[in-house]
Design an enzyme around this catalytic site. Structure first.
Site, short mmCIF file in Angstrom:
data_model
loop_
_atom_site.label_atom_id
_atom_site.label_comp_id
_atom_site.label_asym_id
_atom_site.label_seq_id
_atom_site.Cartn_x
_atom_site.Cartn_y
_atom_site.Cartn_z
N ASP A 198 3.76 2.12 2.40
CA ASP A 198 3.96 2.17 3.85
C ASP A 198 3.21 1.02 4.53
O ASP A 198 3.28 0.86 5.75
CB ASP A 198 3.58 3.54 4.43
CG ASP A 198 2.12 3.89 4.26
OD1 ASP A 198 1.39 3.15 3.56
OD2 ASP A 198 1.69 4.93 4.82
N SER A 199 2.54 0.19 3.73
CA SER A 199 2.02 -1.09 4.24
C SER A 199 3.16 -1.93 4.82
O SER A 199 2.90 -2.89 5.54
CB SER A 199 1.30 -1.86 3.12
OG SER A 199 2.14 -1.99 1.98
N ASP A 219 5.67 5.64 -1.00
CA ASP A 219 4.72 6.35 -0.14
C ASP A 219 5.42 7.34 0.78
O ASP A 219 6.41 6.99 1.45
CB ASP A 219 3.99 5.35 0.78
CG ASP A 219 2.76 4.75 0.15
OD1 ASP A 219 2.28 5.28 -0.87
OD2 ASP A 219 2.27 3.73 0.69
N LYS A 257 3.74 8.99 -3.55
CA LYS A 257 2.30 8.91 -3.30
C LYS A 257 2.00 9.49 -1.94
O LYS A 257 2.75 9.27 -0.99
CB LYS A 257 1.83 7.45 -3.39
CG LYS A 257 0.34 7.26 -3.07
CD LYS A 257 -0.21 5.94 -3.58
CE LYS A 257 0.16 4.70 -2.79
NZ LYS A 257 -0.33 4.70 -1.40
N GLU A 270 -1.54 10.60 0.76
CA GLU A 270 -2.94 10.29 1.01
C GLU A 270 -3.73 11.55 1.35
O GLU A 270 -3.34 12.30 2.26
CB GLU A 270 -3.06 9.31 2.20
CG GLU A 270 -2.38 7.98 1.95
CD GLU A 270 -2.53 7.02 3.13
OE1 GLU A 270 -3.25 7.35 4.10
OE2 GLU A 270 -1.93 5.93 3.07
N GLU A 305 -8.73 3.47 -3.08
CA GLU A 305 -8.76 2.27 -2.23
C GLU A 305 -10.13 2.12 -1.59
O GLU A 305 -10.64 3.05 -0.97
CB GLU A 305 -7.67 2.38 -1.14
CG GLU A 305 -7.67 1.19 -0.17
CD GLU A 305 -6.42 1.07 0.68
OE1 GLU A 305 -5.44 1.81 0.44
OE2 GLU A 305 -6.43 0.22 1.59
O1 KIV Z 1 0.98 0.94 1.31
C1 KIV Z 1 0.43 0.30 0.40
O2 KIV Z 1 0.76 -0.87 0.11
C2 KIV Z 1 -0.64 0.97 -0.35
C3 KIV Z 1 -1.50 0.14 -1.24
C4 KIV Z 1 -2.30 -0.85 -0.47
C5 KIV Z 1 -2.34 0.95 -2.12
O3 KIV Z 1 -0.78 2.16 -0.24
NA NA Z 2 0.27 3.08 1.54
#
Ligand code: KIV
Ligand code: NA
Length: 264
Positions: A45-46, A84, A112, A114, A181
């Site tokens: 989600d980056s 994510d 994934k 959090e 992280e």
């Molecule tokens: O969203 C993302 O790219 C991430 C990584 C930085 C671990 O969760």
């Molecule tokens: Na992320």
């Protein structure tokens, strides 16, 4: 390259062999990253920051994640795809299940999310219904407003012990992987040693079973200040593909990350 599965990566951990993870959000980069032998692609989600220009990951929607996961799946050549679950798409276990279904149907092989021990019920539910889960601990960017900024986590003894216990509980609940992280290297080392499942690190030192970076960060094209844990692999390479191969090689032989990329 033959398809990488959870089984492959769990065996790598048992054999003490490190593996590489990179983000990708589209078919072209997914093709390049997977063809270069990177074992896992993270549709992170980056993308809220990297693609959409937001200043956090909070505005990213489930529809955005499903769209980019489908794009990555079309370009992928044999890597495992992790996607994510975005902010507030897994506030309850039932919501986690329907959100995960959308990403798995878009082409993810593992999702994934959090958080710590509060996720145990959701992970248990997903795991029993055939959805593998990676639990993201330490600096959890979706909680940036609660954390009061993007800062290293687990520095106090109390918070370190809590993270160790969270990791144990999440694995027991059925998590198939952990991601740490921005945590001190010694803490990441202890969690990795305790865990029977692969642990991926970013800003977590060299002792985790795998490393992940945001693709645009490791290609040196992210605007603004670069976080401490990032290395620009283009600086030593004459093509994007060479930079990706160099990253994977340095992860596998533990020359990345070095001390300067971690936190003591
Ligand atoms: O969203 C993302 O790219 C991430 C990584 C930085 C671990 O969760
Ligand atoms: Na992320």
């Amino acid at each position: 390259m033959s398809n990488i599965t959870l089984h492959t990566l769990t065996e790598r951990k048992a054999a003490g062999e490190k593996f590489a993870v990179l983000t990708a959000y589209d078919a072209t980069f997914a093709h390049l990253v997977s063809s270069a032998g990177v074992e896992m692609i993270l549709v992170g989600d980056s993308l809220g920051m990297v693609l959409q220009g937001h200043d956090s990951t909070l505005p990213v929607t489930l529809e955005d994640m499903a769209y980019h996961t489908a794009c990555v799946a079309r370009g992928n050549r044999g890597a495992m795809i992790m996607a994510d679950l975005p902010f507030m798409s897994y506030a309850t276990a039932e919501q986690a299940m329907s959100s995960s279904a959308a990403l798995m149907q878009a082409g993810a092989h593992i999702i994934k999310l959090e958080g710590g021990r509060w996720l145990c019920d959701s992970i248990n539910l997903l795991c029993e219904r055939g959805v593998p889960v990676c639990a993201h601990l330490g600096l959890t960017p979706q909680a940036v407003n609660k954390l009061g900024g993007y800062r290293v986590q687990g520095r106090s003894r109390e918070s370190a012990l809590k993270m160790i216990e969270d990791a144990r509980m999440l694995e027991e609940a059925g998590a198939s992987m952990l991601l740490l992280e921005c945590v001190p290297s010694v803490l990441a080392q202890e969690i990795t040693l305790n865990a029977g499942i692969p642990v991926i690190g970013i800003g977590a030192g060299v002792h985790t079973d795998a490393q992940v970076l945001v693709l645009q960060d490791m290609l040196g094209i992210t605007p603004g200040r670069r976080p401490r844990f990032v290395k620009d692999f283009m600086a030593e390479s004459d093509s994007i593909e060479a930079a990706i191969r160099l990253y994977a090689e340095q992860v596998r032989n533990s020359s990345f990350p070095s001390k300067e990329h971690g936190f003591e």
